[in-house]
Design a protein around this motif. Structure first.
Motif, mmCIF file in Angstrom:
data_model
loop_
_atom_site.group_PDB
_atom_site.id
_atom_site.type_symbol
_atom_site.label_atom_id
_atom_site.label_comp_id
_atom_site.label_asym_id
_atom_site.label_seq_id
_atom_site.Cartn_x
_atom_site.Cartn_y
_atom_site.Cartn_z
ATOM 1 N N GLN A 38 5.837 -5.430 41.264
ATOM 2 C CA GLN A 38 5.264 -4.191 40.602
ATOM 3 C C GLN A 38 4.015 -4.002 41.408
ATOM 4 O OE1 GLN A 38 5.072 -4.495 36.390
ATOM 5 N NE2 GLN A 38 7.240 -4.497 36.174
ATOM 6 N N GLU A 41 4.825 -2.835 44.917
ATOM 7 C CA GLU A 41 5.468 -1.608 45.025
ATOM 8 C C GLU A 41 4.381 -0.467 44.682
ATOM 9 O OE1 GLU A 41 10.011 -2.159 43.098
ATOM 10 O OE2 GLU A 41 8.286 -1.869 41.798
ATOM 11 N N GLU A 47 9.771 1.629 45.928
ATOM 12 C CA GLU A 47 10.522 0.669 45.300
ATOM 13 C C GLU A 47 11.082 -0.406 46.288
ATOM 14 O OE1 GLU A 47 13.559 2.412 42.710
ATOM 15 O OE2 GLU A 47 11.992 3.253 41.398
ATOM 16 N N ARG A 51 17.042 -1.454 41.123
ATOM 17 C CA ARG A 51 17.112 -2.032 39.679
ATOM 18 C C ARG A 51 18.230 -1.360 38.870
ATOM 19 N NH1 ARG A 51 11.817 -2.048 40.955
ATOM 20 N NH2 ARG A 51 10.669 -3.874 40.404
#
Length: 300
Positions: A38, A41, A47, A51
Motif C-alpha cells: 500500500q 501504491e 495499483e 485484487r
C-alpha cells in the motif's frame, strides 16, 4: 521513500502468488506485507496488484515496477556480497616473489589463494628483493615474499622459515672431499648475488664479517643465471640446496665440504601497515599458509 522491504514484498508476492506466502517467506505478517504494498501504491499513485482475482496478479504498472525492483534487489545483494564475503574483499591481488619462491612453491600458493578466493585475480611479479620492497612501498604490489632483510615500520612482517644454502661447484673444480676453509675458498672465483638480492645481502655481510676477500667475484642478478654459471664451471657459488638437488644427483654439481657452514636465510612475508583492516586480515591468512609450505623451508 521507497525501501527494500517494499520491493521485497512485491517481488515475493509475484513470485509465490499470494500475500500470505510472501509473508511466510519474509518472516513477517500478512498485514505487514499488505502495508508495504500500500505504501508503494500510494507513492506511485497506482495499483500494483489486481485484487479482484483470487491469486495476486500484477497490474501492467505493477509488472513494470517489478522489473526495476528485481534489478535493485540484485544490486543490493551484490553490494552485500562484495563487502561481506572473504572471496571478494580483494579483487586484484598483486603478489611479489623472488625466483626461489617462483621455482618452488609459488604454484601451491596460487592454488591456495584461488581455492579460498576464487574471484580474486592474481597478478604475480618475480623480481629481486630490493626491487620488490620498493614496489611494496610504492603500492604497486600488495604482498612480497623475500629474505627477511628489511626492517621498516611501514611494513607488517610475518617471519617464515629458513632456506639452506651451500657452496657448490662442478666436480672438476674441486675433486677432494677434504673440507675447505673460507680462506681456501676465497682463492676460487666466487659467483655471488648483488646487494639488490636478499640472499646476496645476507651472504655479502656474512663474508665481510668473516674477513673473506675473494680473488675474483662475478655478480649474478638472477638465481637462474647463478646456477647456470656454476654448472658451466665458472666458479664456486652459494646455492639453495632444494633446487639444486637434482643437479647434484646427476653429477653436474658438487656440494663443497666446508669447515664453516653458511647460515640459513630466513624468509618473510611483508605487506604495508597502512592498508585496511579487512585487507590486512586477509593477507595475514595468506602469510599463515606460507608457513605451512615445506618445499624449500627447513623445519622449525
Amino acid at each position: 521513500m521507497i525501501t527494500f522491504k517494499q520491493l521485497e514484498a512485491i517481488y515475493w508476492i509475484a513470485d509465490l502468488g499470494s500475500f500470505a506466502a510472501a509473508a511466510a517467506k519474509l518472516n513477517t505478517t500478512q498485514s505487514a506485507v499488505s502495508k508495504r504494498v500500500q505504501e508503494l501504491e500510494q507513492h506511485f499513485n497506482v495499483e500494483l496488484f489486481d485484487r479482484s482475482k483470487r491469486t495476486a496478479r500484477l497490474t501492467e504498472k505493477g509488472a513494470e515496477i517489478l522489473i526495476h525492483a528485481k534489478s535493485l534487489l540484485e544490486e543490493r545483494d551484490h553490494f552485500i556480497e562484495r563487502v561481506s564475503s572473504s572471496q571478494v574483499l580483494i579483487r586484484h591481488f598483486r603478489l611479489g616473489v623472488t625466483e626461489l619462491t617462483a621455482m618452488t612453491w609459488l604454484p601451491r600458493l596460487v592454488g591456495m589463494i584461488r581455492s579460498e578466493y576464487p574471484r580474486v585475480s592474481i597478478e604475480p611479479d618475480v623480481e629481486l628483493s630490493a626491487t620488490l620492497f620498493d614496489r611494496l612501498m610504492n603500492d604497486t604490489v600488495d604482498l612480497i615474499i623475500i629474505p627477511d632483510v628489511f626492517n621498516d615500520s611501514r611494513c607488517i612482517t610475518v617471519p617464515l622459515k629458513a632456506v639452506e644454502n651451500a657452496w657448490m661447484a662442478v666436480p672438476d673444480l674441486y675433486e677432494s672431499d677434504e673440507p675447505l676453509s673460507l680462506a681456501d675458498l676465497s682463492r676460487f672465483t666466487m659467483l655471488v648475488q648483488g646487494n639488490r638480492s636478499g640472499t646476496g645481502l645476507v651472504y655479502g655481510r656474512w663474508l665481510s664479517t668473516h674477513g673473506v676477500s675473494p680473488s675474483k667475484t662475478v655478480n649474478c642478478e638472477s638465481l637462474v643465471a647463478q646456477i647456470g654459471f656454476t654448472v658451466s664451471g665458472l666458479g664456486v657459488s652459494y646455492l639453495p640446496v632444494p633446487v639444486t638437488a637434482q643437479l647434484i644427483r646427476e653429477g653436474r654439481l658438487k656440494r663443497i665440504p666446508m669447515t664453516t657452514r653458511l647460515p640459513h636465510v630466513r624468509y618473510a612475508v611483508l605487506f604495508r601497515a597502512d592498508r585496511s583492516s579487512d585487507f590486512k586480515n586477509t593477507v595475514a591468512r595468506f602469510a599463515e599458509e606460507c608457513c605451512n609450505f615445506e618445499t624449500f623451508f627447513l623445519p622449525g
